[in-house]
Scaffold this motif. Structure first.
Motif, mmCIF file in Angstrom:
data_model
loop_
_atom_site.group_PDB
_atom_site.id
_atom_site.type_symbol
_atom_site.label_atom_id
_atom_site.label_comp_id
_atom_site.label_asym_id
_atom_site.label_seq_id
_atom_site.Cartn_x
_atom_site.Cartn_y
_atom_site.Cartn_z
ATOM 1 N N THR A 71 0.830 -0.969 -0.048
ATOM 2 C CA THR A 71 -0.089 0.085 0.056
ATOM 3 C C THR A 71 0.787 1.301 -0.014
ATOM 4 N N ASN A 74 -0.694 6.358 2.290
ATOM 5 C CA ASN A 74 -2.007 6.767 2.684
ATOM 6 C C ASN A 74 -2.941 5.302 2.991
ATOM 7 N N LEU A 76 -3.434 3.266 0.438
ATOM 8 C CA LEU A 76 -4.241 2.856 -0.614
ATOM 9 C C LEU A 76 -3.804 1.604 -1.387
ATOM 10 N N SER A 77 -4.500 0.731 -1.832
ATOM 11 C CA SER A 77 -3.786 -0.514 -2.655
ATOM 12 C C SER A 77 -3.774 0.197 -4.195
ATOM 13 N N GLN A 80 -6.683 1.588 -6.825
ATOM 14 C CA GLN A 80 -7.629 2.548 -6.045
ATOM 15 C C GLN A 80 -7.315 4.183 -6.589
ATOM 16 N N TYR A 83 -3.909 6.373 -5.829
ATOM 17 C CA TYR A 83 -2.619 5.493 -5.244
ATOM 18 C C TYR A 83 -1.439 6.191 -5.654
#
Length: 177
Positions: A71, A74, A76-77, A80, A83
């Protein structure tokens, strides 16, 4: 100063502990730790997957493809919105066949099921052992910023599932550069 002369009566057992062996052992342990600790705390921080010249391979469709990343800052993957790219401190993300996100337990189960399905389609283990080129492989594409713990976890997961060959995919170099 008091000194025992050894005479003057019945012999009594010596009640003082002999500290020489204790000091010797402690000095040896100290030396071992002084040598071993700096080696043990080294980390692979600047791991970069090499960019090498590659040729078109005759990949079997049966090969299992994994993408390993983390990730971003933040949480996020990949995929997303927003990212920002893998970060060293992020959570590991493994994508089965480059599409489906899986955790380590799912990876082992899905990889095992996938391999058993391929063995069954090929006609059994004996057929694969007669022709080693038919044995499926795992190809891992790891993000350049993904920490080694993530990559090693993916390798472990597929090896436990029964895959004998694990390979890495690198980024190809542009011809003439």
């Amino acid at each position: 100063m008091a000194i025992s002369s050894g005479g003057g009566g019945a012999e009594t057992p010596m009640s003082d502990i002999n500290t020489t062996p204790l000091v010797d052992v402690m000095l040896v342990l100290l030396i071992i730790f002084l040598i071993a600790v700096p080696v043990a705390i080294q980390q692979i921080e600047n791991l970069r997957i090499p960019i090498i010249e590659t040729t078109e391979s005759d990949d079997k469709v049966e090969n299992l493809l994994l993408t390993v990343t983390t990730t971003d800052q933040n949480g996020l993957s990949a995929g997303q919105p927003g990212y920002g790219g893998a970060s060293r401190g992020g959570e590991c993300r493994i994508y089965f066949n480059n599409v489906t996100p899986v955790d380590s337990t799912e990876l082992q189960q899905r990889a095992s099921d996938y391999l058993l399905n391929l063995i069954e389609r090929a006609g059994g283990e004996d057929v694969l052992m007669e022709n080693p080129d038919m044995i499926p492989q795992v190809h891992i594409r790891a993000d350049q910023e993904a920490p080694w713990r993530c990559v090693a976890g993916a390798i472990y997961g597929v090896q436990v599932s029964g895959y004998p060959i694990v390979a890495f995919i690198s980024n190809p170099v542009e011809p003439g550069i």
